[in-house]
Motif scaffolding. Structure first.
Motif, PDB file in Angstrom:
ATOM      1  N   ASP A 129       0.832  -1.187   0.000  1.00  0.00           N
ATOM      2  CA  ASP A 129       0.000   0.000   0.000  1.00  0.00           C
ATOM      3  C   ASP A 129       0.875   1.249   0.000  1.00  0.00           C
ATOM      4  O   ASP A 129       1.862   1.335   0.741  1.00  0.00           O
ATOM      5  CB  ASP A 129      -0.902  -0.030   1.242  1.00  0.00           C
ATOM      6  CG  ASP A 129      -1.911   1.103   1.242  1.00  0.00           C
ATOM      7  OD1 ASP A 129      -1.910   1.896   0.289  1.00  0.00           O
ATOM      8  OD2 ASP A 129      -2.700   1.194   2.208  1.00  0.00           O
ATOM      9  N   GLY A 130       0.508   2.231  -0.800  1.00  0.00           N
ATOM     10  CA  GLY A 130       1.311   3.444  -0.916  1.00  0.00           C
ATOM     11  C   GLY A 130       1.353   4.279   0.340  1.00  0.00           C
ATOM     12  O   GLY A 130       2.244   5.121   0.507  1.00  0.00           O
ATOM     13  N   ASP A 131       0.400   4.089   1.256  1.00  0.00           N
ATOM     14  CA  ASP A 131       0.366   4.874   2.493  1.00  0.00           C
ATOM     15  C   ASP A 131       1.209   4.258   3.608  1.00  0.00           C
ATOM     16  O   ASP A 131       1.334   4.851   4.680  1.00  0.00           O
ATOM     17  CB  ASP A 131      -1.081   5.014   2.985  1.00  0.00           C
ATOM     18  CG  ASP A 131      -1.937   5.786   1.991  1.00  0.00           C
ATOM     19  OD1 ASP A 131      -1.385   6.643   1.278  1.00  0.00           O
ATOM     20  OD2 ASP A 131      -3.159   5.529   1.931  1.00  0.00           O
ATOM     21  N   SER A 132       1.782   3.071   3.386  1.00  0.00           N
ATOM     22  CA  SER A 132       2.554   2.385   4.429  1.00  0.00           C
ATOM     23  C   SER A 132       4.003   2.874   4.417  1.00  0.00           C
ATOM     24  O   SER A 132       4.481   3.465   3.454  1.00  0.00           O
ATOM     25  CB  SER A 132       2.493   0.876   4.226  1.00  0.00           C
ATOM     26  OG  SER A 132       2.955   0.538   2.922  1.00  0.00           O
ATOM     27  N   LEU A 133       4.710   2.591   5.519  1.00  0.00           N
ATOM     28  CA  LEU A 133       6.112   2.977   5.664  1.00  0.00           C
ATOM     29  C   LEU A 133       6.958   1.725   5.856  1.00  0.00           C
ATOM     30  O   LEU A 133       6.543   0.782   6.545  1.00  0.00           O
ATOM     31  CB  LEU A 133       6.298   3.920   6.853  1.00  0.00           C
ATOM     32  CG  LEU A 133       5.706   5.330   6.717  1.00  0.00           C
ATOM     33  CD1 LEU A 133       5.830   6.074   8.032  1.00  0.00           C
ATOM     34  CD2 LEU A 133       6.398   6.107   5.603  1.00  0.00           C
ATOM     35  N   TRP A 134       8.184   1.754   5.272  1.00  0.00           N
ATOM     36  CA  TRP A 134       9.022   0.555   5.276  1.00  0.00           C
ATOM     37  C   TRP A 134      10.481   0.920   5.510  1.00  0.00           C
ATOM     38  O   TRP A 134      10.906   2.062   5.269  1.00  0.00           O
ATOM     39  CB  TRP A 134       8.893  -0.194   3.938  1.00  0.00           C
ATOM     40  CG  TRP A 134       7.483  -0.603   3.660  1.00  0.00           C
ATOM     41  CD1 TRP A 134       6.497   0.177   3.131  1.00  0.00           C
ATOM     42  CD2 TRP A 134       6.903  -1.869   3.923  1.00  0.00           C
ATOM     43  NE1 TRP A 134       5.333  -0.533   3.040  1.00  0.00           N
ATOM     44  CE2 TRP A 134       5.542  -1.807   3.519  1.00  0.00           C
ATOM     45  CE3 TRP A 134       7.375  -3.074   4.442  1.00  0.00           C
ATOM     46  CZ2 TRP A 134       4.681  -2.874   3.637  1.00  0.00           C
ATOM     47  CZ3 TRP A 134       6.521  -4.148   4.550  1.00  0.00           C
ATOM     48  CH2 TRP A 134       5.195  -4.051   4.162  1.00  0.00           C
ATOM     49  N   THR A 135      11.252  -0.060   5.960  1.00  0.00           N
ATOM     50  CA  THR A 135      12.701   0.070   6.119  1.00  0.00           C
ATOM     51  C   THR A 135      13.366  -1.080   5.387  1.00  0.00           C
ATOM     52  O   THR A 135      12.961  -2.236   5.534  1.00  0.00           O
ATOM     53  CB  THR A 135      13.109   0.032   7.606  1.00  0.00           C
ATOM     54  OG1 THR A 135      12.614   1.201   8.259  1.00  0.00           O
ATOM     55  CG2 THR A 135      14.626  -0.004   7.756  1.00  0.00           C
ATOM     56  N   LEU A 136      14.380  -0.763   4.587  1.00  0.00           N
ATOM     57  CA  LEU A 136      15.121  -1.768   3.830  1.00  0.00           C
ATOM     58  C   LEU A 136      16.555  -1.826   4.343  1.00  0.00           C
ATOM     59  O   LEU A 136      17.229  -0.797   4.445  1.00  0.00           O
ATOM     60  CB  LEU A 136      15.112  -1.438   2.344  1.00  0.00           C
ATOM     61  CG  LEU A 136      15.873  -2.410   1.431  1.00  0.00           C
ATOM     62  CD1 LEU A 136      15.220  -3.787   1.425  1.00  0.00           C
ATOM     63  CD2 LEU A 136      15.968  -1.863   0.007  1.00  0.00           C
ATOM     64  N   LEU A 137      17.003  -3.041   4.633  1.00  0.00           N
ATOM     65  CA  LEU A 137      18.327  -3.257   5.206  1.00  0.00           C
ATOM     66  C   LEU A 137      19.086  -4.275   4.366  1.00  0.00           C
ATOM     67  O   LEU A 137      18.527  -5.288   3.956  1.00  0.00           O
ATOM     68  CB  LEU A 137      18.174  -3.769   6.649  1.00  0.00           C
ATOM     69  CG  LEU A 137      19.365  -4.461   7.315  1.00  0.00           C
ATOM     70  CD1 LEU A 137      20.447  -3.436   7.625  1.00  0.00           C
ATOM     71  CD2 LEU A 137      18.933  -5.176   8.584  1.00  0.00           C
ATOM     72  N   MET A 138      20.375  -4.005   4.108  1.00  0.00           N
ATOM     73  CA  MET A 138      21.268  -4.978   3.477  1.00  0.00           C
ATOM     74  C   MET A 138      22.490  -5.129   4.361  1.00  0.00           C
ATOM     75  O   MET A 138      23.193  -4.155   4.639  1.00  0.00           O
ATOM     76  CB  MET A 138      21.686  -4.530   2.085  1.00  0.00           C
ATOM     77  CG  MET A 138      22.636  -5.505   1.395  1.00  0.00           C
ATOM     78  SD  MET A 138      23.272  -4.890  -0.170  1.00  0.00           S
ATOM     79  CE  MET A 138      24.421  -6.189  -0.617  1.00  0.00           C
ATOM     80  N   THR A 139      22.739  -6.357   4.803  1.00  0.00           N
ATOM     81  CA  THR A 139      23.837  -6.597   5.729  1.00  0.00           C
ATOM     82  C   THR A 139      24.613  -7.845   5.329  1.00  0.00           C
ATOM     83  O   THR A 139      24.099  -8.699   4.605  1.00  0.00           O
ATOM     84  CB  THR A 139      23.302  -6.744   7.168  1.00  0.00           C
ATOM     85  OG1 THR A 139      24.390  -6.887   8.072  1.00  0.00           O
ATOM     86  CG2 THR A 139      22.398  -7.944   7.293  1.00  0.00           C
ATOM     87  N   ALA A 140      25.853  -7.933   5.817  1.00  0.00           N
ATOM     88  CA  ALA A 140      26.742  -9.060   5.499  1.00  0.00           C
ATOM     89  C   ALA A 140      27.168  -9.730   6.797  1.00  0.00           C
ATOM     90  O   ALA A 140      28.084  -9.247   7.476  1.00  0.00           O
ATOM     91  CB  ALA A 140      27.965  -8.573   4.730  1.00  0.00           C
ATOM     92  N   PRO A 141      26.541 -10.841   7.175  1.00  0.00           N
ATOM     93  CA  PRO A 141      26.875 -11.493   8.448  1.00  0.00           C
ATOM     94  C   PRO A 141      28.194 -12.255   8.438  1.00  0.00           C
ATOM     95  O   PRO A 141      28.645 -12.679   9.498  1.00  0.00           O
ATOM     96  CB  PRO A 141      25.690 -12.442   8.664  1.00  0.00           C
ATOM     97  CG  PRO A 141      25.162 -12.725   7.296  1.00  0.00           C
ATOM     98  CD  PRO A 141      25.388 -11.477   6.502  1.00  0.00           C
TER      99      PRO A 141
END
Length: 351
Positions: A129-141
């Motif tokens: 949904d366009g009204d939602s908020l998100w966080t994108l993470l890229m990590t190297a364990p």
């Protein structure tokens, strides 16, 4: 359930509840009973056609959350990022890297991608949904050079409105992957979090375009523990990568440091206590187990040099096995075996 350091070792679902979309056995039997006569008629007439691609797609759509959960468990993604916690992905996270104007490399769930193919910022897409908020993470364990329990942060974008990454808050600029030589395959994980509200990430913001590995040292567990009241993991994908020549350029020109390199130290081979009279064992092979490998290689080299002329090219006999059979007549069995190994170029005689 809240994720804490005390509950880290427990099997805790930190994601959204899993809705059971799989078809039960009773539903399957009902479908079979309803269509039994029609299916039997098609079978008898030889006209029953089953599209296996459609069957595979339906099975994947029905059980994909469980499949992806098992993949993450198999590759240790949940274990190394969230301790004992896990989640079932609810959003299909699609990530790909452009390698030319026409070609791209997709990120699935454990596929191999070369470091040189990750030089550009990846393309990310997900349907929300366009009204939602998100966080994108890229990590190297797997990539930290000093602490096996730490990670390197490659990309972090927060407060993303809908799926428009460009309008999100850039907390950490993207950095190409750099698996170090001699350390095998490294995992690179993308995690998508759904936010319940706008979150203040001022303490998580890194310097713009930073290439400091100290500053990029990261821990997903601690990051999520700080913000878990307002965010929930909802999707993931990951790829694996191993060293190639582009990694040297990353270390020299971006990280401003020499490229490290590791070599595997093989453990000393175990041998049982040597016996004075080993039973039913070729004594030369038995004794070779307790000799220094350098001494064995020197002996083999000396034997090979006996058949090499310094000014003439070496030529193999026309019938080596027949010649070996003639020369082995009357010799003890251990010497026959040794000469046979030399002729076949096996064990220590291998080139």
């Amino acid at each position: 359930m809240k994720l804490t350091e005390q509950s880290k070792a427990n099997n805790v679902n930190i994601g959204f509840p899993l809705t059971n979309t799989a078809i039960t056995q009773s539903q399957k039997r009902a479908v079979i009973r309803k269509n039994k006569q029609e299916l039997l008629a098609l079978v008898q007439d030889g006209e029953l056609m089953i599209d296996l691609d459609e069957v595979d797609a339906a099975s994947w759509d029905t059980n994909k959350r469980e499949h992806l959960h098992r993949l993450a468990v198999h590759y240790g993604v949940f274990r190394d990022l969230f301790g004992g916690a896990f989640f079932y992905p609810q959003v299909d996270l699609e990530v790909s890297y452009d390698i030319s104007e026409e070609d791209e490399v997709p990120v699935f769930h454990g596929n191999l991608i070369e470091p040189s193919q990750t030089s550009r910022v990846p393309n990310v897409h997900y349907e929300v949904d366009g009204d939602s908020l998100w966080t994108l993470l890229m990590t190297a364990p797997d990539s930290h050079l000093q602490d096996n329990n730490a990670e390197y942060l490659h990309w972090l974008v927060a407060n993303i409105p809908g799926n428009d990454i460009s309008k999100g808050e850039q907390l950490c600029d993207y950095l190409q992957v750099f698996p170090v030589k001699g350390t095998g395959f490294h995992r690179y994980v993308f995690i998508l979090f759904k936010q319940e509200q706008q979150i203040d990430f001022r303490d998580d913001r890194l310097s713009p375009n930073t290439c400091s590995l100290k500053e990029r040292t990261f821990n997903t567990f601690n990051f999520y523990e700080r913000h878990q009241d307002h965010m929930t993991p909802a999707g993931f994908c990951f790829f694996q990568s191993e060293h190639d020549e582009s990694v040297r350029d990353v270390f020299w020109n971006k990280l401003d440091m020499k490229e490290p390199s590791f070599e595997f130290v093989f453990p000393v081979p175990y041998h049982p206590i040597q016996k004075k009279f080993p039973h039913k064992k070729p004594f030369n092979l038995y004794l070779d187990r307790y000799r220094d490998i350098k001494d064995i290689n020197e002996e083999v080299l000396q034997e090979k040099l006996k058949t090499v002329h310094p000014f003439k090219p070496s030529t193999d006999p026309k019938y080596p096995l027949y010649r070996l059979q003639l020369e082995n007549r009357g010799l003890p069995s251990w010497l026959k075996k040794k000469r046979r190994n030399a002729t076949h170029k096996v064990m220590q005689w291998e080139d």
